[in-house]
Write a protein that holds these residues in place. Structure first.
Motif, PDB file in Angstrom:
ATOM      1  N   TYR A 127      36.983  39.412  51.170  1.00 42.17           N
ATOM      2  CA  TYR A 127      36.660  40.407  50.143  1.00 42.17           C
ATOM      3  C   TYR A 127      37.678  40.354  49.000  1.00 42.17           C
ATOM      4  CZ  TYR A 127      34.086  41.913  54.253  1.00 42.17           C
ATOM      5  OH  TYR A 127      33.277  41.940  55.366  1.00 42.17           O
ATOM      6  N   VAL A 128      37.826  39.145  48.436  1.00 45.02           N
ATOM      7  CA  VAL A 128      38.847  38.906  47.413  1.00 45.02           C
ATOM      8  C   VAL A 128      38.358  39.357  46.045  1.00 45.02           C
ATOM      9  CG1 VAL A 128      40.226  37.133  46.240  1.00 45.02           C
ATOM     10  CG2 VAL A 128      39.812  36.955  48.706  1.00 45.02           C
ATOM     11  N   THR A 129      39.241  40.040  45.311  1.00 47.93           N
ATOM     12  CA  THR A 129      39.009  40.395  43.912  1.00 47.93           C
ATOM     13  C   THR A 129      39.979  39.602  43.055  1.00 47.93           C
ATOM     14  OG1 THR A 129      38.364  42.645  44.512  1.00 47.93           O
ATOM     15  CG2 THR A 129      38.993  42.265  42.213  1.00 47.93           C
ATOM     16  N   TYR A 130      39.458  38.929  42.027  1.00 47.48           N
ATOM     17  CA  TYR A 130      40.310  38.152  41.117  1.00 47.48           C
ATOM     18  C   TYR A 130      40.557  38.982  39.868  1.00 47.48           C
ATOM     19  CZ  TYR A 130      39.355  34.241  44.201  1.00 47.48           C
ATOM     20  OH  TYR A 130      39.278  33.428  45.310  1.00 47.48           O
ATOM     21  N   ASN A 131      41.793  39.432  39.711  1.00 49.97           N
ATOM     22  CA  ASN A 131      42.132  40.283  38.567  1.00 49.97           C
ATOM     23  C   ASN A 131      42.158  39.494  37.263  1.00 49.97           C
ATOM     24  OD1 ASN A 131      42.494  42.571  40.267  1.00 49.97           O
ATOM     25  ND2 ASN A 131      44.463  41.717  40.907  1.00 49.97           N
ATOM     26  N   LYS A 132      42.419  38.193  37.357  1.00 47.89           N
ATOM     27  CA  LYS A 132      42.322  37.296  36.205  1.00 47.89           C
ATOM     28  C   LYS A 132      41.356  36.186  36.588  1.00 47.89           C
ATOM     29  CE  LYS A 132      46.779  38.138  33.974  1.00 47.89           C
ATOM     30  NZ  LYS A 132      48.040  37.511  33.498  1.00 47.89           N
ATOM     31  N   PRO A 133      40.064  36.414  36.371  1.00 43.74           N
ATOM     32  CA  PRO A 133      39.049  35.472  36.866  1.00 43.74           C
ATOM     33  C   PRO A 133      39.176  34.059  36.305  1.00 43.74           C
ATOM     34  CG  PRO A 133      38.050  37.568  36.248  1.00 43.74           C
ATOM     35  CD  PRO A 133      39.462  37.605  35.759  1.00 43.74           C
ATOM     36  N   GLN A 134      39.919  33.895  35.189  1.00 42.04           N
ATOM     37  CA  GLN A 134      40.121  32.560  34.619  1.00 42.04           C
ATOM     38  C   GLN A 134      40.671  31.592  35.669  1.00 42.04           C
ATOM     39  OE1 GLN A 134      39.443  31.149  31.836  1.00 42.04           O
ATOM     40  NE2 GLN A 134      40.740  29.322  31.786  1.00 42.04           N
ATOM     41  N   VAL A 135      41.379  32.112  36.662  1.00 40.84           N
ATOM     42  CA  VAL A 135      41.952  31.236  37.687  1.00 40.84           C
ATOM     43  C   VAL A 135      40.853  30.515  38.466  1.00 40.84           C
ATOM     44  CG1 VAL A 135      42.071  32.843  39.654  1.00 40.84           C
ATOM     45  CG2 VAL A 135      43.849  31.104  39.363  1.00 40.84           C
ATOM     46  N   LEU A 136      39.674  31.090  38.530  1.00 46.50           N
ATOM     47  CA  LEU A 136      38.555  30.430  39.216  1.00 46.50           C
ATOM     48  C   LEU A 136      38.163  29.141  38.507  1.00 46.50           C
ATOM     49  CD1 LEU A 136      36.418  33.597  40.028  1.00 46.50           C
ATOM     50  CD2 LEU A 136      37.487  32.073  41.712  1.00 46.50           C
ATOM     51  N   ILE A 137      38.264  29.125  37.172  1.00 50.66           N
ATOM     52  CA  ILE A 137      38.009  27.909  36.402  1.00 50.66           C
ATOM     53  C   ILE A 137      39.066  26.866  36.743  1.00 50.66           C
ATOM     54  CG2 ILE A 137      37.951  26.916  34.081  1.00 50.66           C
ATOM     55  CD1 ILE A 137      35.604  28.613  34.226  1.00 50.66           C
ATOM     56  N   GLN A 138      40.308  27.300  36.763  1.00 46.40           N
ATOM     57  CA  GLN A 138      41.410  26.375  37.009  1.00 46.40           C
ATOM     58  C   GLN A 138      41.347  25.795  38.421  1.00 46.40           C
ATOM     59  OE1 GLN A 138      44.261  29.423  35.910  1.00 46.40           O
ATOM     60  NE2 GLN A 138      44.817  28.326  34.047  1.00 46.40           N
ATOM     61  N   LEU A 139      40.988  26.640  39.376  1.00 47.21           N
ATOM     62  CA  LEU A 139      40.860  26.159  40.754  1.00 47.21           C
ATOM     63  C   LEU A 139      39.739  25.128  40.869  1.00 47.21           C
ATOM     64  CD1 LEU A 139      41.341  29.524  42.687  1.00 47.21           C
ATOM     65  CD2 LEU A 139      42.883  27.560  42.750  1.00 47.21           C
ATOM     66  N   GLN A 140      38.590  25.415  40.257  1.00 48.80           N
ATOM     67  CA  GLN A 140      37.478  24.456  40.307  1.00 48.80           C
ATOM     68  C   GLN A 140      37.877  23.119  39.677  1.00 48.80           C
ATOM     69  OE1 GLN A 140      33.593  26.104  38.844  1.00 48.80           O
ATOM     70  NE2 GLN A 140      34.741  28.005  38.845  1.00 48.80           N
ATOM     71  N   SER A 141      38.513  23.194  38.520  1.00 54.13           N
ATOM     72  CA  SER A 141      38.897  21.970  37.817  1.00 54.13           C
ATOM     73  C   SER A 141      39.864  21.148  38.642  1.00 54.13           C
ATOM     74  CB  SER A 141      39.532  22.321  36.464  1.00 54.13           C
ATOM     75  OG  SER A 141      38.609  22.982  35.637  1.00 54.13           O
ATOM     76  N   SER A 142      40.842  21.814  39.239  1.00 60.19           N
ATOM     77  CA  SER A 142      41.847  21.103  40.030  1.00 60.19           C
ATOM     78  C   SER A 142      41.266  20.505  41.304  1.00 60.19           C
ATOM     79  CB  SER A 142      42.996  22.052  40.385  1.00 60.19           C
ATOM     80  OG  SER A 142      43.639  22.506  39.212  1.00 60.19           O
ATOM     81  N   LEU A 143      40.221  21.136  41.836  1.00 60.40           N
ATOM     82  CA  LEU A 143      39.612  20.644  43.074  1.00 60.40           C
ATOM     83  C   LEU A 143      38.479  19.650  42.824  1.00 60.40           C
ATOM     84  CD1 LEU A 143      39.523  23.961  45.151  1.00 60.40           C
ATOM     85  CD2 LEU A 143      41.046  22.003  45.477  1.00 60.40           C
ATOM     86  N   GLY A 144      38.075  19.481  41.565  1.00 63.38           N
ATOM     87  CA  GLY A 144      37.101  18.447  41.245  1.00 63.38           C
ATOM     88  C   GLY A 144      35.648  18.875  41.231  1.00 63.38           C
ATOM     89  N   GLN A 145      35.368  20.183  41.122  1.00 62.43           N
ATOM     90  CA  GLN A 145      33.981  20.624  40.983  1.00 62.43           C
ATOM     91  C   GLN A 145      33.921  21.820  40.042  1.00 62.43           C
ATOM     92  OE1 GLN A 145      31.851  22.359  44.342  1.00 62.43           O
ATOM     93  NE2 GLN A 145      29.901  21.486  43.657  1.00 62.43           N
ATOM     94  N   TYR A 146      33.871  21.511  38.760  1.00 66.51           N
ATOM     95  CA  TYR A 146      33.763  22.559  37.750  1.00 66.51           C
ATOM     96  C   TYR A 146      32.281  22.793  37.510  1.00 66.51           C
ATOM     97  CZ  TYR A 146      34.484  24.829  33.162  1.00 66.51           C
ATOM     98  OH  TYR A 146      34.471  25.700  32.098  1.00 66.51           O
ATOM     99  N   LEU A 147      31.753  23.901  38.021  1.00 67.00           N
ATOM    100  CA  LEU A 147      30.325  24.195  37.939  1.00 67.00           C
ATOM    101  C   LEU A 147      29.848  24.228  36.488  1.00 67.00           C
ATOM    102  CD1 LEU A 147      30.096  26.973  40.685  1.00 67.00           C
ATOM    103  CD2 LEU A 147      29.540  24.529  40.904  1.00 67.00           C
ATOM    104  N   PHE A 148      28.618  23.794  36.293  1.00 63.53           N
ATOM    105  CA  PHE A 148      27.980  23.611  34.988  1.00 63.53           C
ATOM    106  C   PHE A 148      28.512  22.375  34.257  1.00 63.53           C
ATOM    107  CE2 PHE A 148      27.407  28.235  35.629  1.00 63.53           C
ATOM    108  CZ  PHE A 148      26.030  28.329  35.465  1.00 63.53           C
ATOM    109  N   ASN A 149      29.464  21.653  34.864  1.00 62.11           N
ATOM    110  CA  ASN A 149      30.035  20.467  34.239  1.00 62.11           C
ATOM    111  C   ASN A 149      30.119  19.307  35.223  1.00 62.11           C
ATOM    112  OD1 ASN A 149      31.264  21.076  31.299  1.00 62.11           O
ATOM    113  ND2 ASN A 149      31.403  22.908  32.576  1.00 62.11           N
TER     114      ASN A 149
END
Length: 475
Positions: A328-350
């Motif tokens: 039940y995680v809340t991301y107070n700065k959701p931008q980190v979700l973009i950074q995590l996806q990019s670093s892990l190699g699956q940036y959704l919509f891209n």
């Protein structure tokens, strides 16, 4: 079937058909027959709530302004700034759209619907710098992801995002563009080697005139359509796009191609030809009913065979969404979700290209595995993370939105909050660290893991330790 077996099978079902399951729901659902658990997934999937982040009226206004600006040979300084501002706003909205979908997957009450959207998102891989187009395509995949494959295929083919990405906007009478026609057969329906170059040429002629208007609406431009006779897979006629799709669907190879991709995504990276044929025959005989295909798979005994449990590497999206849902995680700065996806190699919509993400073993290399193993403790304990990962140029452009000009790497606090009281409330009071480990991990426990958690005193520390193990990367 004994209670323990049913418990494990339902857990496997929800990990593959969704993004995991809470201990409370697992206890409740595993008391029913497995067939009821499957039915329950489809019942909740009836909910189809579209993504509605992008304001279509504002996007259409911007499109019309852009069209006017691009039509001009010489722009004033003010017009150049206006064009740059529209692009900047589109980039920001594209980022917000990504985050909105991730949050939707994290919070959905219809996990199968979102998991199917994720599957089709990779199958019909597409990049669009227009967030309205991207949202529209995502909603098409969500709305029809468990419906009729023919409808899904036609709607995707008519979407401005796909028409733009595969250059069908430039496909016109006398000057056919073969890009869309080729990928329609190679990647979306039949697979390489099951058509000829001549089939591509005739198909491309049939799709001439399939375009979108200045405001982003599909339009069939009759005056740009090649109305001549075509020969496609031995059939002769004045074909248009829908005729080509119908002829493709008549071929059992299309059902086999889709069944194999579904098998690799939901069952095992190594297809079993016998089971793929079983699925393909059922899919073809159901007239391409996607829900029937999925029910057949989830209801088959072989879906729960040991070789298919805890043996698939989670995609970055599955990993992040599953972890966030579980705690039940809340991301107070959701931008980190973009950074995590990019670093892990699956940036959704891209996706990296029109073939989508390769999946399987490609998700893991030495650097990404180390990052994956660090993420749970960082997310669950609000740690600092260094984003100097392997983003592609377009991903870097998004990450750069939050960079200062002098930074060479991105350091950021994850700034997330796990709801530990809520998570712990889902667990029986008598649950031991070993039992929690069995719940959180899909692979069978080995002696090393068993010994490691036997000394643990608390469930919270056990959860962080277990989610930080390589075995947690498997589902």
């Amino acid at each position: 079937m004994n209670a323990k077996d049913n418990f494990l099978k339902v857990k496997h079902l929800y990990n593959r058909a969704g993004f995991g399951i809470s201990y409370t729901d697992l206890q409740k659902i595993s008391k029913k027959k497995l067939s009821k658990a499957v039915d329950g997934l489809f019942k909740t999937a009836d909910k189809d709530e579209a993504l509605a982040l992008v304001d279509s009226s504002e996007s259409k206004r911007q499109l019309l302004v852009q069209a006017g600006l691009y039509a001009k040979k010489d722009l004033t300084d003010e017009e150049k700034k206006m064009r740059q501002e529209i692009v900047r706003m589109q980039n920001e909205v594209s980022r917000d759209l990504n985050i909105a979908w991730v949050n939707k997957m994290i919070n959905t009450d219809a996990p199968l619907r979102e998991k199917m959207t994720l599957f089709w998102h990779g199958h019909f891989a597409c990049r669009s710098n227009n967030p309205m187009y991207a949202q529209q395509l995502n909603n098409i995949q969500r709305a029809h992801g468990l419906g009729d494959f023919r409808t899904l295929l036609i709607e995707v083919s008519k979407s401005p995002a796909m028409l733009q990405y595969l250059n069908n906007q430039q496909n016109r009478k006398g000057r056919p563009n073969e890009n869309f026609a080729r990928e329609l057969m190679e990647l979306f329906t039949l697979g390489r080697g099951n058509y000829t170059e001549q089939d591509i040429k005739e198909s491309a002629r049939s799709f001439t005139g399939w375009m979108y208007d200045k405001d982003g609406s599909f339009i069939f431009r009759q005056n740009q359509h090649d109305a001549g006779t075509k020969t496609f897979f031995g059939k002769v006629g004045n074909f248009q796009g829908e005729h080509i799709i119908d002829i493709i669907l008549e071929k059992p190879q299309t059902a086999t191609f889709i069944a194999q991709k579904v098998y690799k995504f939901f069952v095992n990276d190594t297809p079993n030809p016998t089971y793929v044929k079983e699925l393909a025959d059922h899919f073809y005989n159901s007239k391409y009913d996607i829900a029937e295909l999925m029910k057949k798979m989830f209801s088959s005994e072989w879906f729960y065979n040991p070789e298919n449990v805890g043996t698939k590497i989670k995609s970055p999206a599955e990993f992040l969404v599953g972890l966030s849902r579980s705690f039940y995680v809340t991301y107070n700065k959701p931008q980190v979700l973009i950074q995590l996806q990019s670093s892990l190699g699956q940036y959704l919509f891209n996706p990296p290209n029109v073939a989508g993400w390769p999946g399987g073993q490609s998700w893991i290399d030495s650097s990404s595995l180390m990052l994956r193993m660090r993420i749970p403790s960082l997310v669950l304990n609000d740690g600092e993370i260094d984003f100097s990962g392997k983003a592609d140029p377009e991903d870097e452009a998004v990450i750069a939105l939050n960079r200062t000009t002098k930074q060479k790497t991105v350091k950021s606090y994850v700034n997330a909050q796990a709801n530990w009281p809520k998570f712990l409330d889902t667990l029986p009071k008598s649950l031991s660290p070993l039992e929690l480990t069995e719940f959180l991990l899909q692979p069978k426990l080995n002696n090393k893991i068993t010994q490691m958690v036997s000394d643990n005193k608390g469930l919270r520390s056990t959860a962080v330790e277990i989610t930080s193990m390589p075995e947690y990367q498997l589902c």
